[in-house]
Enzyme design. Structure first.
Site, PDB file in Angstrom:
ATOM      1  N   GLU A 138       0.830  -1.219   0.000  1.00  0.00           N
ATOM      2  CA  GLU A 138       0.000   0.000   0.000  1.00  0.00           C
ATOM      3  C   GLU A 138       0.858   1.260   0.000  1.00  0.00           C
ATOM      4  O   GLU A 138       0.434   2.300  -0.480  1.00  0.00           O
ATOM      5  CB  GLU A 138      -0.951   0.017   1.210  1.00  0.00           C
ATOM      6  CG  GLU A 138      -2.176  -0.838   0.979  1.00  0.00           C
ATOM      7  CD  GLU A 138      -3.309  -0.601   1.968  1.00  0.00           C
ATOM      8  OE1 GLU A 138      -3.235   0.334   2.787  1.00  0.00           O
ATOM      9  OE2 GLU A 138      -4.262  -1.383   1.933  1.00  0.00           O
ATOM     10  N   HIS A 188       9.250 -26.641  -0.512  1.00  0.00           N
ATOM     11  CA  HIS A 188       8.749 -27.776  -1.280  1.00  0.00           C
ATOM     12  C   HIS A 188       7.607 -27.387  -2.203  1.00  0.00           C
ATOM     13  O   HIS A 188       6.880 -28.249  -2.699  1.00  0.00           O
ATOM     14  CB  HIS A 188       8.322 -28.891  -0.312  1.00  0.00           C
ATOM     15  CG  HIS A 188       9.474 -29.357   0.527  1.00  0.00           C
ATOM     16  ND1 HIS A 188      10.256 -30.424   0.195  1.00  0.00           N
ATOM     17  CD2 HIS A 188      10.003 -28.834   1.676  1.00  0.00           C
ATOM     18  CE1 HIS A 188      11.222 -30.561   1.111  1.00  0.00           C
ATOM     19  NE2 HIS A 188      11.078 -29.608   2.013  1.00  0.00           N
ATOM     20  N   LYS A 211     -13.116   0.777  -2.007  1.00  0.00           N
ATOM     21  CA  LYS A 211     -14.029   0.871  -0.851  1.00  0.00           C
ATOM     22  C   LYS A 211     -15.292   1.646  -1.247  1.00  0.00           C
ATOM     23  O   LYS A 211     -16.413   1.267  -0.920  1.00  0.00           O
ATOM     24  CB  LYS A 211     -13.355   1.644   0.291  1.00  0.00           C
ATOM     25  CG  LYS A 211     -12.341   0.886   1.120  1.00  0.00           C
ATOM     26  CD  LYS A 211     -11.876   1.845   2.222  1.00  0.00           C
ATOM     27  CE  LYS A 211     -10.955   1.266   3.232  1.00  0.00           C
ATOM     28  NZ  LYS A 211     -10.561   2.185   4.288  1.00  0.00           N
TER      29      LYS A 211
HETATM   30  O1  PA5 Z   1      -3.272   1.245   5.729  1.00  0.00           O
HETATM   31  C1  PA5 Z   1      -4.391   1.682   5.477  1.00  0.00           C
HETATM   32  O2  PA5 Z   1      -4.635   2.894   5.516  1.00  0.00           O
HETATM   33  C2  PA5 Z   1      -5.535   0.742   5.159  1.00  0.00           C
HETATM   34  O3  PA5 Z   1      -5.101  -0.569   5.079  1.00  0.00           O
HETATM   35  C3  PA5 Z   1      -6.608   0.846   6.238  1.00  0.00           C
HETATM   36  O4  PA5 Z   1      -6.029   0.529   7.472  1.00  0.00           O
HETATM   37  C4  PA5 Z   1      -7.777  -0.080   5.966  1.00  0.00           C
HETATM   38  O5  PA5 Z   1      -8.312   0.180   4.701  1.00  0.00           O
HETATM   39  C5  PA5 Z   1      -8.860   0.108   7.031  1.00  0.00           C
HETATM   40  O6  PA5 Z   1      -9.249   1.438   7.090  1.00  0.00           O
HETATM   41  P1  PA5 Z   1     -10.026   2.026   8.344  1.00  0.00           P
HETATM   42  O7  PA5 Z   1      -9.151   1.915   9.544  1.00  0.00           O
HETATM   43  O8  PA5 Z   1     -10.347   3.431   7.978  1.00  0.00           O
HETATM   44  O9  PA5 Z   1     -11.262   1.192   8.512  1.00  0.00           O
END
Ligand code: PA5
Length: 417
Positions: free
Chosen positions: A265, A294, A407
């Protein structure tokens, strides 16, 4: 150092001009990142306030609780899962981290918990992510049906943005116990905020030692972090589009899951900070030592030369001994008296050398043991390394527009407007 980075046959790259130029840049970026107050994660190792907040909330929860059910996803779950997997067997309360909406899992967990003895911690920084919210609706309702609304509310803790979002509104209307996710820390960098600190503290993990480890790493480990980021940069820009994390420890496997989310990310991006299109980012792959020797190693050794290999192992441990059974068969007796730690170590070394013999780039991290302090070190090391790598690429490692788009579309499909 509790965590050693061994560049093995790649050590020579350190004396190249390219490495030296990148090192100057990376050092400058690391300082910039650590001094920038809008980048919150670097200040967390010194922030003990979140442990105090966790203690305050814990004292307000009902007596007799033996389970904490954490509802979150991505950065709001993976850090807690990582630490819970390391220390889960020795905790004073059971920690269940539910980060999927598979109905089979939802049903199975609802059968495993007793609402009277369970608290829910729903975690969402934005306060609107569909997975934790739908899980919260489900489990809160289950608790309400079993215990009544007042008791269900007493067993709920919301962790979310200090001001914004629907969960914040809900917490205020129903007067629910609440913890704040600092606005300058993104989800995947948030394990040392209330996102991870509260559930881990409440379950009985030594969170002070985690912070202490992170602080030690911050003070002593900048060189290690920038070396890792330069290796990432050099090999990715040199055509290694895949980074394989080979983890030789079952307890640390979820560290790999946490890290690959942080890596993907943060570093998988379409545009640079200046808006120029770049489409960058290596694909992270997780491999489990020794099991995946393996299943994957044949490809890694003899297939396309498009991968950087990062091995992770613990120092040789002399604990569980292979006993003298079936020694009349000479083909097995060489194992007698060896420990499983030695076996794992030899297999890891064998795999590394087999890859190196084909010219595959391998680096190795070695940690002396799994302790809360070392886990704090690990968290800080890889967070800083990832952020510095982002700066070397010229991208913003702290946003995730691609995830946000998915999302939003999913919510629209479900009728949200
Ligand atoms: O690293 C990030 O920003 C994402 O992985 C969020 O943690 C994830 O999408 C969850 O978002 P939220 O905490 O707003 O529910």
């Amino acid at each position: 150092m509790a965590i050693k980075l061994d560049l093995r046959r790649l050590e020579a790259i350190k004396s190249t001009d390219h490495f030296k130029i990148l090192k100057d840049k990376a050092l400058k970026y690391a300082k910039e990142i650590e001094n920038d107050n809008s980048i919150g994660f670097t200040h967390l190792p010194e922030t003990s306030r979140y442990i105090e907040d966790a203690e305050t909330i814990s004292l307000k929860l009902p007596d007799g609780i033996d389970t904490l059910l954490v509802l979150g996803i991505g950065g709001s779950a993976l850090g807690t899962k990582m630490i819970a997997n390391c220390f889960g067997e020795h905790l004073k309360r059971r920690l269940i981290v539910l980060d999927n909406v598979d109905p089979d899992t939802v049903k199975s967990i609802s059968k495993k918990i007793n609402p009277q003895k369970t608290c829910i911690n729903v975690i969402s920084k934005s306060g609107s992510t569909v997975e934790p919210i739908s899980l919260f609706k489900y489990f809160f309702n289950l608790f309400r049906e079993n215990l009544g609304e007042v008791e269900a509310l007493k067993r709920t803790v919301i962790t979310t943005d200090p001001e914004k979002g629907n969960l914040r509104k809900l917490a205020t209307s129903f007067n629910i116990l609440t913890l704040e996710v600092p606005q300058n820390v993104g989800g995947r960098f948030s394990v040392l905020t209330p996102v991870g600190i509260f559930p881990l503290y409440y379950a009985g993990v030594d969170v002070s030692s985690i912070l202490r480890g992170a602080l030690k790493q911050k003070k002593e480990g900048v060189e290690q972090a920038i070396t890792g980021s330069i290796v990432d940069y050099m090999f990715y820009t040199g055509g290694k589009n895949i980074k394989v994390m080979f983890i030789y420890s079952d307890r640390l496997y979820t560290f790999g899951e946490w890290y690959l989310q942080l890596f993907a990310e943060s570093l998988g991006k379409k545009v640079k900070k200046n808006g120029e299109e770049i489409r960058i980012g290596a694909t992270g792959v997780l491999a489990k030592g020794v099991t995946d020797q393996h299943s994957q190693v044949q490809l890694y050794k003899e297939g396309p030369d498009d991968k950087l290999f990062v091995f992770f192992r613990l120092e040789k441990k002399h604990d569980v001994i292979i006993p003298p059974a079936f020694d009349q068969d000479k083909g097995f007796s060489y194992l007698t008296g060896k420990t499983f730690g030695e076996l794992m170590f030899a297999e890891c070394e064998g795999t590394i050398q087999a890859l190196e013999n084909d010219g595959r780039p391998v680096i190795l991290y070695e940690m002396d043991e799994i302790t809360p302090e070392n886990m704090g070190r690990l968290i800080y090391l890889f967070e800083l390394q990832t952020a510095v790598a982002g700066f070397l690429y010229g991208i913003d490692p702290f946003n995730q527009p691609g995830v946000e788009e998915g999302k939003t579309i999913a919510k629209k499909l479900l009728g949200y407007n």
